[in-house]
Each structure stands twice: as C-alpha cells, then as structure tokens.
Design a protein around this motif. Structure first.
Motif, mmCIF file in Angstrom:
data_model
loop_
_atom_site.group_PDB
_atom_site.id
_atom_site.type_symbol
_atom_site.label_atom_id
_atom_site.label_comp_id
_atom_site.label_asym_id
_atom_site.label_seq_id
_atom_site.Cartn_x
_atom_site.Cartn_y
_atom_site.Cartn_z
ATOM 1 N N ALA A 1 1.307 -0.726 0.090
ATOM 2 C CA ALA A 1 -0.082 -0.575 0.184
ATOM 3 C C ALA A 1 0.670 1.349 -0.182
ATOM 4 O O ALA A 1 0.667 1.886 -0.534
ATOM 5 C CB ALA A 1 -1.249 0.044 1.088
ATOM 6 N N ASN A 2 2.145 0.969 0.656
ATOM 7 C CA ASN A 2 3.204 1.915 0.780
ATOM 8 C C ASN A 2 3.846 2.303 -0.559
ATOM 9 O O ASN A 2 4.123 3.350 -0.441
ATOM 10 C CB ASN A 2 4.017 2.348 1.762
ATOM 11 N N ALA A 3 3.427 1.898 -1.493
ATOM 12 C CA ALA A 3 3.961 1.726 -2.159
ATOM 13 C C ALA A 3 3.873 2.522 -3.990
ATOM 14 O O ALA A 3 4.323 2.339 -4.702
ATOM 15 C CB ALA A 3 5.652 0.426 -3.079
ATOM 16 N N GLY B 1 -5.567 -1.396 0.002
ATOM 17 C CA GLY B 1 -4.591 0.065 -0.621
ATOM 18 C C GLY B 1 -3.340 -1.517 -1.725
ATOM 19 O O GLY B 1 -2.089 -0.034 -2.186
ATOM 20 N N LYS B 2 -3.644 -2.331 -1.854
ATOM 21 C CA LYS B 2 -2.195 -2.203 -2.556
ATOM 22 C C LYS B 2 -2.500 -2.700 -4.273
ATOM 23 O O LYS B 2 -3.836 -2.628 -4.511
ATOM 24 C CB LYS B 2 -2.489 -4.025 -1.804
ATOM 25 N N GLY B 3 -1.273 -3.119 -4.459
ATOM 26 C CA GLY B 3 -1.644 -2.947 -6.029
ATOM 27 C C GLY B 3 -0.323 -4.740 -6.899
ATOM 28 O O GLY B 3 0.302 -4.879 -5.752
ATOM 29 N N ALA B 4 -0.869 -4.356 -7.966
ATOM 30 C CA ALA B 4 -0.257 -4.839 -9.044
ATOM 31 C C ALA B 4 -0.066 -4.818 -10.481
ATOM 32 O O ALA B 4 -0.716 -4.028 -10.573
ATOM 33 C CB ALA B 4 -1.203 -6.022 -9.333
ATOM 34 N N GLY C 1 -8.746 9.175 -5.921
ATOM 35 C CA GLY C 1 -8.161 9.970 -4.760
ATOM 36 C C GLY C 1 -6.711 9.826 -4.649
ATOM 37 O O GLY C 1 -5.606 10.782 -4.924
ATOM 38 N N LEU C 2 -6.751 8.619 -5.081
ATOM 39 C CA LEU C 2 -4.332 8.486 -5.632
ATOM 40 C C LEU C 2 -4.092 9.716 -6.917
ATOM 41 O O LEU C 2 -3.021 9.865 -6.787
ATOM 42 C CB LEU C 2 -4.691 6.872 -5.820
ATOM 43 N N LEU C 3 -5.263 9.083 -8.081
ATOM 44 C CA LEU C 3 -5.050 9.521 -8.959
ATOM 45 C C LEU C 3 -4.704 11.532 -9.076
ATOM 46 O O LEU C 3 -3.800 11.972 -9.189
ATOM 47 C CB LEU C 3 -6.160 10.191 -10.840
ATOM 48 N N SER D 1 3.724 6.126 -4.857
ATOM 49 C CA SER D 1 5.196 6.085 -5.755
ATOM 50 C C SER D 1 5.022 5.488 -6.955
ATOM 51 O O SER D 1 5.721 6.126 -8.163
ATOM 52 C CB SER D 1 6.266 6.137 -4.757
ATOM 53 N N GLN D 2 4.318 3.870 -7.242
ATOM 54 C CA GLN D 2 5.134 3.512 -8.847
ATOM 55 C C GLN D 2 4.018 4.053 -9.528
ATOM 56 O O GLN D 2 4.043 4.232 -10.873
ATOM 57 C CB GLN D 2 4.282 1.799 -8.138
ATOM 58 N N LEU D 3 2.405 4.519 -9.100
ATOM 59 C CA LEU D 3 1.891 5.279 -9.725
ATOM 60 C C LEU D 3 2.002 6.324 -10.469
ATOM 61 O O LEU D 3 1.955 6.605 -11.691
ATOM 62 C CB LEU D 3 0.871 5.639 -9.082
ATOM 63 N N ARG D 4 2.662 7.198 -9.955
ATOM 64 C CA ARG D 4 3.345 8.708 -10.178
ATOM 65 C C ARG D 4 4.593 8.254 -11.244
ATOM 66 O O ARG D 4 5.024 9.187 -12.353
ATOM 67 C CB ARG D 4 4.183 9.455 -8.675
ATOM 68 N N THR D 5 5.162 7.124 -11.448
ATOM 69 C CA THR D 5 5.986 6.483 -12.050
ATOM 70 C C THR D 5 5.323 6.314 -13.631
ATOM 71 O O THR D 5 6.095 6.807 -14.734
ATOM 72 C CB THR D 5 7.033 5.909 -11.942
ATOM 73 N N MET D 6 4.830 5.808 -12.898
ATOM 74 C CA MET D 6 3.860 4.904 -14.889
ATOM 75 C C MET D 6 3.178 6.040 -15.299
ATOM 76 O O MET D 6 3.305 5.619 -16.577
ATOM 77 C CB MET D 6 2.876 3.948 -13.676
ATOM 78 N N VAL D 7 2.401 6.926 -14.887
ATOM 79 C CA VAL D 7 1.796 8.273 -15.208
ATOM 80 C C VAL D 7 3.100 9.133 -16.127
ATOM 81 O O VAL D 7 2.572 9.341 -17.063
ATOM 82 C CB VAL D 7 1.018 9.281 -14.155
#
Length: 385
Positions: free
Chosen positions: A125-127, A220-223, A153-155, A130-136
């Motif tokens: 959840a904590n990562a 809040g976790k992702g894959a 909210g994350l977006l 940061s990863q979403l920002r990098t991929m965007v």
C-alpha cells in the motif's frame, strides 16, 4: 568488539551443540587454556567440559594435550571449517541444480498442456502512489483509467505527472462512478483529461496498452501486469465498452456537488422510469401535457422553485450528457430550442419538463417536434402568455 553470543548461535547452525559452540568460541578468544579455565570462561559445568572437548577434538575443532593438567587449543577457524564450508557449498549447489531441474520439468509440463507461467509484481500500500506517479509520467501515448473513490484520490495526487503527460498531448481517459460527481478529487484532475461516468467497481490503470496496474481499494495494495497478455487485452476491451456507454460530464464541471448530483438524479429518473411513458404519450397520443414536474417531485426533485434560466441550465447539462444535445433559451424572443443528436424521441422528456414548468408559471407553451432523419431531432417551444 565481536559478539560472542552471535558467534555461538551461528556455530550452532553448523551443527554444533550450544555447549560445543560456547567452548570453541572461548578457545578461539583465549588461546591455549586448561579445561578448568575453559569451564570458567565459557560458563560450562565442570563435569561437562572434558566430554565436550573430546567431541570438539573428534570434529577436528580442538587439540587436547596428553600431559596434565590437560591443556586445550582451538584449531584455526580457516582450517577447522574448510571442509564444513565446502560441504555446505556442495549442498547449496546440489539444491540449486535440483530447483533448476524441477522448474524445467514444471515449465515443460505446462507447455505440453498449453499453459505458460507469467509473472506480475505485487505492490504494498505504501508503494502504490509512488509507482503510479512513475507510470503516469513515463507513459508515451495514452492512459486509460477506471477508478472508484480510492483510486480517484490517488490519481488526484498525481496532478503534476498528469500535467506533464497532457502537455505532451497524450490521450487520457478516466471513468468514475456517478457518486463522485462534483467531488474535489475531480477538480484536481487537470484540464485536458477526458472524464466520463459509469458504474465502476474497480481501480484499473492501463498505460500505453502495454502495462496494467490494479489497485485494491480495501487494503490499498496493487499489482502490475504486462497488458500484452490476456488480462491486459480483456481489460482494454472492458474499458472500451464501458467508455462507449458512459456519460460525458463536461457540462457539470462548474457545478457544485449537490447541483451535479441533482442533474444526474434527474437523468436516471427520466431514463429509467419516465422515458417509455413519455414516448408513448407523445408519439402515439400526441399528448404533450404530461406532468413531468409532479413525477420528479414524487421522486424528491423540486424544479418549480428554480428560475427559467436555472431550469434551462439543468436541461442543457442533462442533454449534453445523455444525447450530445443542447437546450437554448433564445434571448428576447423567449423561445426555447431543444436539440438531440439522437432520434427516437430522446429530447421529448426534457421538453415535457420545460412545458410542465411553463404551465405551472401560467404560460401556454406551444411545442413543435422535428425529426431530422439521421441528424437527430429538435423541439421548438414557443412561450405564450
């Protein structure tokens, strides 16, 4: 200073008992000492010292003198553990070979069944942010997004990265649930991103049709997946289908949340409960005097208290969302024109709302319906006092 306790524990992992490990560490630290001194420094029972020394000698870790008093010396660690280390290396190598062979067997078995193993990356959840920002920010051509409240909210926290890709003219499409209309998170999305509403129950981000991120709003976790695989292909199809059947919300951007939600409620009531009845009454019986205001009021929508200009704004926003249409109050003439790019009477329920409103205000509106074949339809409403 070397931690003797830690060394003792490590030696136990090489197969020594606790007493043997303590005795050997003491011998290495003190050099040649008597058996009684060994018992003292290593805090071992005196009755146990000599049997322990014999075991260490047998394992080629210590030397015991033949003379009395018995003196004992440790074998140098490099010499003492050379064979043991080599044995451990051989075991690890054998284990690696075994795992490699088992893996090959598994892959061969899957290939024979037409199955191929693919990998994905879990994100804590904590990562995720940061990863979403990098991929965007790293996207090259397009970003397709379906999000619920958590995902939006994350977006919204990726605003700077969104601005960067929009300046590069990337295509950004976002689908959100109707419950988020008018929310602050939407207002945080930069201009240039296309936003529509539909019933969304997942958080899915598709980047350049090559990478896919899924986020669980419960924890809040992702894959991250490679979207060139079947999962990504299916998600692209799902997104395209949902986007095609979703509603534009451009006309609601300047509204408050309560205003935007009111417009959406009216649209749902008209589409789900009133459209069939209105079409039947208007196209079959030619009766345009259907009290749509009363119908809406029974469902909690009060339009009588609004000014004509406010009502036209609501109808105009609704038409833009449902049929790419418009509602226009012609200045001076007080004539109203309703347009729809779709045929089949899509504009008539909205015309009925306006005529009902005007009748409640004491006017006698006259309605003219025009079907423009494949170009859509128009309804002209002339306000007569």
């Amino acid at each position: 200073m070397v931690n003797e306790h830690a060394l003792t524990v490590s030696l136990e992992e090489f197969g020594l008992s606790n007493y043997e490990a303590r005795a050997y560490v003491t011998l290495v630290a003190k050099g040649t000492i008597s058996a009684s001194e060994l018992a003292y420094y290593s805090e071992l029972p005196r009755t146990k010292v000599y049997p322990i020394l014999l075991k260490l000698e047998k394992k080629k870790l210590a030397i015991i003198s033949k003379s009395k008093p018995r003196m004992c010396t440790s074998i140098a660690p490099v010499d003492a553990f050379d064979d043991i280390i080599q044995e451990q290396i051989n075991k690890v190598n054998a284990m690696n070979t075994l795992v490699t062979n088992l893996k090959k067997m598994s892959e061969d078995s899957k290939k024979s069944r037409g199955a191929v193993e693919k990998r994905y990356f879990d994100l804590s959840a904590n990562a995720v942010l940061s990863q979403l920002r990098t991929m965007v920010e790293g996207s090259k051509s397009r970003i397709y997004i379906m999000v619920d409240q958590w995902g939006l909210g994350l977006l919204a926290e990726c605003k700077d990265q969104m601005l960067t890709v929009l300046r590069r003219d990337l295509e950004v499409k976002i689908i959100i649930p109707p419950s988020l209309l008018g929310s602050e998170s939407i207002k945080a999305i930069p201009d240039g991103a296309k936003i529509r509403i539909s019933d969304i129950i997942q958080n899915c981000f598709i980047f350049d049709e090559t990478e896919l991120m899924l986020i669980d709003s419960n924890n809040g976790k992702g894959a991250i997946f490679s979207s060139t695989e079947i999962l990504g292909v299916n998600q692209m199809k799902v997104f395209s289908h949902v986007w095609k059947n979703s509603m534009k919300i451009d006309s609601l951007y300047d509204m408050t949340k309560s205003e935007a939600q009111e417009v959406y409620r009216i649209i749902r009531l008209v589409n789900e409960d009133a459209l069939g009845h209105i079409l039947n009454a208007s196209l079959v019986s030619k009766n345009h005097d259907i009290d749509m205001l009363e119908f809406l009021e029974k469902n909690g929508i009060n339009l009588r208290s609004k000014s004509l200009e406010e009502l036209i704004t609501i109808i105009d926003s609704s038409l833009q969302m449902v049929c790419s249409g418009r509602a226009n109050l012609e200045p001076g003439t007080k004539n109203i024109t309703i347009e729809s790019r779709m045929n089949s009477g899509h504009s008539l329920p909205w015309a009925a709302i306006i005529t009902g409103y005007l009748q409640k205000q004491g006017h006698r509106p006259r309605l003219v319906y025009q079907n423009q074949a494949h170009k859509g339809e128009k309804v002209h409403i002339k306000i007569n006092s």
